[in-house]
Each structure stands twice: as C-alpha cells, then as structure tokens.
Motif scaffolding. Sequence first.
Motif, PDB file in Angstrom:
ATOM      1  N   ARG A 201       0.725  -1.155   0.084  1.00  0.00           N
ATOM      2  CA  ARG A 201      -0.024   0.072   0.162  1.00  0.00           C
ATOM      3  C   ARG A 201       0.976   1.439   0.011  1.00  0.00           C
ATOM      4  NH1 ARG A 201      -3.481   0.885   5.254  1.00  0.00           N
ATOM      5  NH2 ARG A 201      -3.931   2.831   4.006  1.00  0.00           N
ATOM      6  N   LEU A 202       0.294   2.342  -0.475  1.00  0.00           N
ATOM      7  CA  LEU A 202       1.036   3.714  -0.322  1.00  0.00           C
ATOM      8  C   LEU A 202       0.702   4.463   1.094  1.00  0.00           C
ATOM      9  CD1 LEU A 202       0.416   5.494  -3.725  1.00  0.00           C
ATOM     10  CD2 LEU A 202       2.548   4.975  -2.875  1.00  0.00           C
ATOM     11  N   SER A 203       1.747   4.950   1.295  1.00  0.00           N
ATOM     12  CA  SER A 203       1.846   5.762   2.680  1.00  0.00           C
ATOM     13  C   SER A 203       2.862   6.877   2.703  1.00  0.00           C
ATOM     14  CB  SER A 203       2.033   4.453   3.832  1.00  0.00           C
ATOM     15  OG  SER A 203       1.928   5.548   5.242  1.00  0.00           O
ATOM     16  N   TYR A 204       3.162   7.459   3.683  1.00  0.00           N
ATOM     17  CA  TYR A 204       3.970   8.644   3.971  1.00  0.00           C
ATOM     18  C   TYR A 204       3.768   9.740   2.795  1.00  0.00           C
ATOM     19  CZ  TYR A 204       8.731  10.472   5.274  1.00  0.00           C
ATOM     20  OH  TYR A 204       9.779  11.280   5.466  1.00  0.00           O
ATOM     21  N   ALA A 205       2.500  10.259   2.968  1.00  0.00           N
ATOM     22  CA  ALA A 205       2.200  11.071   1.955  1.00  0.00           C
ATOM     23  C   ALA A 205       2.352  10.845   0.494  1.00  0.00           C
ATOM     24  CB  ALA A 205       3.037  12.558   2.067  1.00  0.00           C
ATOM     25  N   ARG A 206       1.956   9.530   0.357  1.00  0.00           N
ATOM     26  CA  ARG A 206       2.300   8.960  -1.090  1.00  0.00           C
ATOM     27  C   ARG A 206       3.659   8.762  -1.530  1.00  0.00           C
ATOM     28  NH1 ARG A 206      -2.515   7.655  -3.027  1.00  0.00           N
ATOM     29  NH2 ARG A 206      -1.661   7.177  -5.325  1.00  0.00           N
ATOM     30  N   GLN A 207       4.664   8.939  -0.504  1.00  0.00           N
ATOM     31  CA  GLN A 207       6.067   8.767  -0.839  1.00  0.00           C
ATOM     32  C   GLN A 207       6.704   7.711  -0.357  1.00  0.00           C
ATOM     33  OE1 GLN A 207       7.035  11.332  -2.905  1.00  0.00           O
ATOM     34  NE2 GLN A 207       4.908  11.738  -3.032  1.00  0.00           N
ATOM     35  N   ALA A 208       5.879   6.732  -0.123  1.00  0.00           N
ATOM     36  CA  ALA A 208       6.708   5.380   0.350  1.00  0.00           C
ATOM     37  C   ALA A 208       5.753   4.239   0.150  1.00  0.00           C
ATOM     38  CB  ALA A 208       7.191   5.536   1.784  1.00  0.00           C
ATOM     39  N   TYR A 209       6.232   3.220  -0.248  1.00  0.00           N
ATOM     40  CA  TYR A 209       5.499   1.808  -0.289  1.00  0.00           C
ATOM     41  C   TYR A 209       5.615   1.010   1.094  1.00  0.00           C
ATOM     42  CZ  TYR A 209       6.062   2.665  -5.091  1.00  0.00           C
ATOM     43  OH  TYR A 209       5.977   3.149  -6.482  1.00  0.00           O
ATOM     44  N   LEU A 210       4.358   0.826   1.718  1.00  0.00           N
ATOM     45  CA  LEU A 210       4.594  -0.444   2.707  1.00  0.00           C
ATOM     46  C   LEU A 210       4.325  -1.740   2.357  1.00  0.00           C
ATOM     47  CD1 LEU A 210       4.772  -0.795   5.738  1.00  0.00           C
ATOM     48  CD2 LEU A 210       2.333  -0.215   5.928  1.00  0.00           C
ATOM     49  N   LEU A 211       5.152  -2.557   2.578  1.00  0.00           N
ATOM     50  CA  LEU A 211       4.708  -4.107   2.061  1.00  0.00           C
ATOM     51  C   LEU A 211       5.033  -4.892   3.284  1.00  0.00           C
ATOM     52  CD1 LEU A 211       7.154  -2.667  -0.150  1.00  0.00           C
ATOM     53  CD2 LEU A 211       6.219  -4.509  -1.216  1.00  0.00           C
ATOM     54  N   ARG A 212       4.196  -6.165   2.919  1.00  0.00           N
ATOM     55  CA  ARG A 212       4.369  -7.163   4.004  1.00  0.00           C
ATOM     56  C   ARG A 212       4.285  -8.517   3.134  1.00  0.00           C
ATOM     57  NH1 ARG A 212      -0.473  -8.019   8.265  1.00  0.00           N
ATOM     58  NH2 ARG A 212      -1.673  -8.180   6.444  1.00  0.00           N
ATOM     59  N   CYS A 213       5.056  -9.400   3.469  1.00  0.00           N
ATOM     60  CA  CYS A 213       5.332 -10.590   2.568  1.00  0.00           C
ATOM     61  C   CYS A 213       5.890 -11.679   4.074  1.00  0.00           C
ATOM     62  CB  CYS A 213       6.145 -10.707   1.712  1.00  0.00           C
ATOM     63  SG  CYS A 213       7.845  -9.964   2.266  1.00  0.00           S
ATOM     64  N   HIS A 214       5.829 -12.944   3.484  1.00  0.00           N
ATOM     65  CA  HIS A 214       6.105 -14.149   4.478  1.00  0.00           C
ATOM     66  C   HIS A 214       7.126 -15.088   3.666  1.00  0.00           C
ATOM     67  CE1 HIS A 214       2.246 -12.383   6.149  1.00  0.00           C
ATOM     68  NE2 HIS A 214       2.640 -13.029   7.270  1.00  0.00           N
ATOM     69  N   LYS A 215       7.716 -15.799   4.655  1.00  0.00           N
ATOM     70  CA  LYS A 215       8.552 -17.115   4.292  1.00  0.00           C
ATOM     71  C   LYS A 215       7.673 -18.203   4.316  1.00  0.00           C
ATOM     72  CE  LYS A 215      12.863 -19.284   5.289  1.00  0.00           C
ATOM     73  NZ  LYS A 215      13.885 -19.576   6.265  1.00  0.00           N
ATOM     74  N   LEU A 216       7.717 -18.949   3.303  1.00  0.00           N
ATOM     75  CA  LEU A 216       6.850 -19.979   3.305  1.00  0.00           C
ATOM     76  C   LEU A 216       7.391 -21.126   4.018  1.00  0.00           C
ATOM     77  CD1 LEU A 216       6.028 -20.222  -0.665  1.00  0.00           C
ATOM     78  CD2 LEU A 216       4.673 -19.338   1.157  1.00  0.00           C
ATOM     79  N   TYR A 217       6.348 -21.998   4.598  1.00  0.00           N
ATOM     80  CA  TYR A 217       6.613 -23.015   5.184  1.00  0.00           C
ATOM     81  C   TYR A 217       7.191 -24.106   4.019  1.00  0.00           C
ATOM     82  CZ  TYR A 217       3.849 -21.632   9.067  1.00  0.00           C
ATOM     83  OH  TYR A 217       3.599 -20.887  10.241  1.00  0.00           O
ATOM     84  N   ALA A 218       8.147 -24.798   4.455  1.00  0.00           N
ATOM     85  CA  ALA A 218       8.612 -25.846   3.651  1.00  0.00           C
ATOM     86  C   ALA A 218       7.677 -26.927   3.373  1.00  0.00           C
ATOM     87  CB  ALA A 218      10.006 -26.846   4.397  1.00  0.00           C
TER      88      ALA A 218
END
Length: 260
Positions: free
Chosen positions: A243-260
């Motif tokens: 998503r966009l944040s910081y007055a539209r000057q930054a991307y915020l990301l979330r991701c995960h390491k998969l289970y084996a």
Amino acid sequence: MTNLFPPSVNYWPQSACAEAFWSQLQLPPYRRLLSETVKWLDPRPGDRWLDLGCGSGELSRALWRKSEGQVSQVIGLDCAAASAEPFGDGARTLQPPPTAENMQFHRADFTTGLASFASASFDGVVSGLAIQYAEEFCAASGRWTTAAYDRVLGEVHRILRPGGAFVFSVNVPEPSWTRVTFSSMKAVLKARRPVRYLTNAVRMLSYGRWLKREARRGRFHYLPLPTVREKLTTAGFANIEDRLSYARQAYLLRCHKLYA
C-alpha cells in the motif's frame, strides 16, 4: 556511460544525520506510516523480532506494546552508535518493563550485519525506510549496484523461521521530500515547539536532497513497486501485500517466508 564516481561519504552512521531522522517521528506523514506499519505487525507471545535500521527504536517499542510485553526478544539493529541512547531511553518507558535481554540494541551496518544471526532465528523482521540504503560499489565496473539490497532481502529470508513475516517500507522513485514537509505544515500550529518543528523539517529537506542525488547515481535504491515485488519473489517471499503511505512517498509491504 560507466559511472566512475568513487564510493561517497556515508552520513548514516553520523550522529547529526541520525538525529535528523529521529525528528521525522514528529511529522504527520511519518506518524501515519508508523501507524499503518504497526497494524500489519502480528507479534505473538514468545516471538523473536528484528527491527532493521531501527533508529531511535520506535518500531521496536511498538512491537513490545502490541504484544503487551509477551514477545521474548526485540533486537534493534542500526549503523549509528548515537541511536543506542534513545533506543535504551525509550525501552525504559515501556510497560511492562523489558529486561536487557528482552530489548537489545546492536550497532552494525545491516548490509553485512545480518550475517551474524543464525538461520531461522526470528519470527518476524520489520524495517522502516531503511533497506533502500543498502549500498555496494563495484570497483570492476565502476558502478553502484543493487547487490547489497538483494543480499539484505536474501538474508532476511534466511534468518526468518518458516511462516515468518517481513514488514517494511521503502520510498517511491524520486520521492518528494517537499511534499512530505508541506503536508506537515498544518501541524506547526499545534506543535508545542513550532520553531523546532520547522527546523527539523528543514533538516529533513537538506538530507533528502543528498539522498535523491545519490539515488540518481545508483547508490541508493528508490525502486518501482513491481521491481521491489519481483526482488521479494526472487528472494523466496510469498503472499506479498502493499500500500502507499507517507504522503504517497513510500510503499509499505508485507510478505512471508513459506513453510517448507
């Protein structure tokens, strides 16, 4: 044309630079980014988290508060020695109070410092506007490269346990620090110290010009969102959200390491 600039001065470890970026905690765009980052954090009892490029430790403290003091450990890692003092001072304000083992500050350059952590030793990693400054100069080609950036992503994946989360923010290409500053001007009237508020905003603009100049040379990496997502996938991450944040000057990301 080959860029033959030699490696440049690095202001990040210097106290003045560190203090300038602590001051952004007062700016409404950063407060919104912080709030949105915290919403994406899910620290569970017994978890171990790393705050990468922790600065004064705002995200480290947020992890402790959100878990109600139930995480086993939060480690803040930053290249500026000056960050140790506000990190420690902030930790002492927390309730319930963390022990020295619960909340630790490590001074290290995160482009190399992650190698000291064992594989699969963290349940989560958080980072606020930091990993984009992973830098590496290739003497053979005479260019700055993204090798350090890619290595940081790979190391974060390595140190995460399966299922672990990586929540981080990075600036958009050609970020407008002026937009961030002007979007904060309404808050001047409400500030207890308006002169200090404006001084901090000007300091941020000054360092922002340096950062953008170096990014244009290829030293720092304000990458398009598709490129960031591609790099995360290459590093092994999945379930990528943004998503966009910081007055539209930054991307915020979330991701995960998969289970084996």
